[in-house]
Enzyme design. Structure first.
Site, short mmCIF file in Angstrom:
data_model
loop_
_atom_site.label_atom_id
_atom_site.label_comp_id
_atom_site.label_asym_id
_atom_site.label_seq_id
_atom_site.Cartn_x
_atom_site.Cartn_y
_atom_site.Cartn_z
N GLU A 30 0.84 -1.21 0.00
CA GLU A 30 0.00 0.00 0.00
C GLU A 30 0.87 1.25 0.00
O GLU A 30 2.07 1.20 0.30
CB GLU A 30 -0.93 -0.01 1.21
CG GLU A 30 -0.21 -0.16 2.53
CD GLU A 30 -0.82 0.68 3.62
OE1 GLU A 30 -1.26 1.81 3.33
OE2 GLU A 30 -0.83 0.21 4.76
N ASP A 144 -16.83 5.06 14.13
CA ASP A 144 -15.58 5.05 13.35
C ASP A 144 -14.98 3.66 13.30
O ASP A 144 -14.33 3.19 14.24
CB ASP A 144 -14.58 6.05 13.94
CG ASP A 144 -13.38 6.27 13.02
OD1 ASP A 144 -13.28 5.56 11.99
OD2 ASP A 144 -12.56 7.16 13.33
N SER A 146 -12.78 1.33 10.44
CA SER A 146 -12.08 1.41 9.15
C SER A 146 -12.78 0.58 8.09
O SER A 146 -13.22 -0.55 8.34
CB SER A 146 -10.65 0.90 9.30
OG SER A 146 -9.99 0.90 8.06
N LYS A 165 -3.63 -1.85 14.79
CA LYS A 165 -2.93 -0.85 15.59
C LYS A 165 -3.50 -0.82 17.00
O LYS A 165 -4.72 -0.85 17.19
CB LYS A 165 -3.07 0.53 14.93
CG LYS A 165 -2.51 0.56 13.51
CD LYS A 165 -2.66 1.93 12.88
CE LYS A 165 -2.39 1.88 11.39
NZ LYS A 165 -3.55 1.33 10.64
N1 PSU Z 1 -0.15 0.41 8.75
C1 PSU Z 1 0.83 1.24 9.20
N2 PSU Z 1 0.65 2.58 9.02
C2 PSU Z 1 -0.45 3.11 8.39
C3 PSU Z 1 -1.46 2.22 7.91
C4 PSU Z 1 -1.25 0.86 8.11
O1 PSU Z 1 1.82 0.79 9.77
O2 PSU Z 1 -0.56 4.33 8.24
C5 PSU Z 1 -2.66 2.79 7.17
C6 PSU Z 1 -3.24 1.77 6.17
O3 PSU Z 1 -3.29 2.40 4.90
C7 PSU Z 1 -4.62 1.48 6.70
C8 PSU Z 1 -4.96 2.82 7.28
O4 PSU Z 1 -5.50 1.05 5.70
O5 PSU Z 1 -3.76 3.12 8.02
C9 PSU Z 1 -6.21 2.81 8.14
O6 PSU Z 1 -6.78 4.09 8.09
P1 PSU Z 1 -8.28 4.30 8.60
O7 PSU Z 1 -8.23 4.01 10.07
O8 PSU Z 1 -8.58 5.76 8.30
O9 PSU Z 1 -9.15 3.37 7.82
MN MN Z 2 -12.19 6.03 10.15
#
Ligand code: PSU
Ligand code: MN
Length: 307
Positions: A30, A144, A146, A165
């Site tokens: 990604e 919220d 993802s 995370k």
């Molecule tokens: N893993 C990491 N750092 C990041 C991400 C993943 O170590 O920044 C990113 C990925 O692109 C994942 C996103 O899809 O964080 C999730 O964002 P959100 O919570 O807005 O869906």
């Molecule tokens: Mn979000």
């Protein structure tokens, strides 16, 4: 997959096109992690290290992003650097954003959700990231969650990540993955990793000891289910954050993000940046180690996948 059946917006690098045509192993990477997740200059170093790990394991890396109205599968590091330059103001693209950006000739980095939607279309089966997105703390009122989760529930893709995370509600995320029919398999562990930590405090039902076992599990899974699968690979031993330092930084980072009033797409990048400040950069090193390890495992699994 026959590449000429792809939408006209798709542009595969010659290397990726060749690899797919000859059924060589390809690993999707990604771009959001590089553009919005990690600070410069480590972000581009990590991107280069991930590509090198994938190659070392005998697979071809395919970094994915949208550039000037084209879906790019196999972005070069120079092009990625352009996208990561703050002056480019690159958008963060989840799966739902991509068509709109393509229609207006725009550019952006793709999240896990955005990346797997495009990778799947191109015929790629395995991707690597750092930590999957998930259910945020307080989601019971903020809603919220993802789109990584719902997109995985309808996209046949093996995603190698260090769990989710630890800034998230990890337990709720595991429950959602269960509901969505997305299996979570530990790689050489029976504990669910929490990104900066090797163990987020939850047991896993399944684990695989080798890339071959993980490849076989995903191959059988995709034959009976349309959903993707998470292969949870903890950060290498000795490289995790100390639990006490982690918990202190987490409290500080969450409080700072709240003060900054981040919403929507900004929430995850803002908390990650706050976490980096709270640990005086140590979390960035951990993030780096885990993403590189995930790229390596993803490549080994992709090599072991039946064509
Ligand atoms: N893993 C990491 N750092 C990041 C991400 C993943 O170590 O920044 C990113 C990925 O692109 C994942 C996103 O899809 O964080 C999730 O964002 P959100 O919570 O807005 O869906
Ligand atoms: Mn979000």
């Amino acid at each position: 997959m026959i590449t000429d059946a792809l939408p006209s917006s798709f542009r595969l690098s010659p290397e990726v096109a060749d690899a797919l045509a000859s059924k060589q192993a390809v690993v999707a990477l990604e771009s959001t992690i590089v553009v919005h997740g990690l600070p410069a200059p480590q972000n581009l170093e990590v991107a280069a290290e991930c590509e090198a790990e994938v190659r070392a394991a005998g697979a071809v890396p395919a970094t994915i992003a949208v550039v000037r109205g084209e879906v790019r599968i196999g972005l070069s590091l120079d092009e990625l650097a352009e996208l990561a330059d703050p002056s480019s103001n690159a958008a963060k693209l989840s799966a739902r954003d991509i068509g709109i950006v393509l229609s207006r000739g725009g550019s952006g980095a793709t999240t896990v959700a955005g990346t797997i939607a495009l990778a799947r279309r191109a015929g790629i089966a395995v991707m690597a990231t750092g930590g999957l997105g998930g259910v945020h703390r307080g989601a019971a009122t903020s809603f919220d969650e993802s789109a990584d989760l719902t997109t995985l529930s309808r996209t046949s893709m093996l995603v190698v990540s260090s769990g989710v995370k630890s800034i998230l509600d990890v337990g709720a995320t595991l429950e959602r993955l269960d509901t969505l029919g997305v299996p979570v398999v530990g790689f050489q562990t029976t504990r669910f990793p929490g990104f900066y930590l090797r163990d987020a405090g939850f047991a896993l039902d399944w684990s695989c000891d080798s890339p071959a076992a993980a490849a076989a599990a995903f191959d059988q899974h995709r034959a009976v289910s349309p959903t993707g699968m998470v292969l949870a690979n903890p950060v290498p031993e000795g490289r995790e954050l100390n639990q006490v330092a982690h918990d202190a930084a987490l409290a500080e980072a969450l409080a700072e993000a709240e003060r900054l009033g981040a919403t929507g797409k900004a929430v995850t990048p803002v908390i990650l940046a706050a976490f980096a400040r709270a640990t005086t950069g140590v979390s960035v090193q951990v993030n780096r180690d885990l993403v590189v390890s995930n790229a390596s495992v993803a490549a080994a699994v992709a090599v072991a996948m039946p064509a």
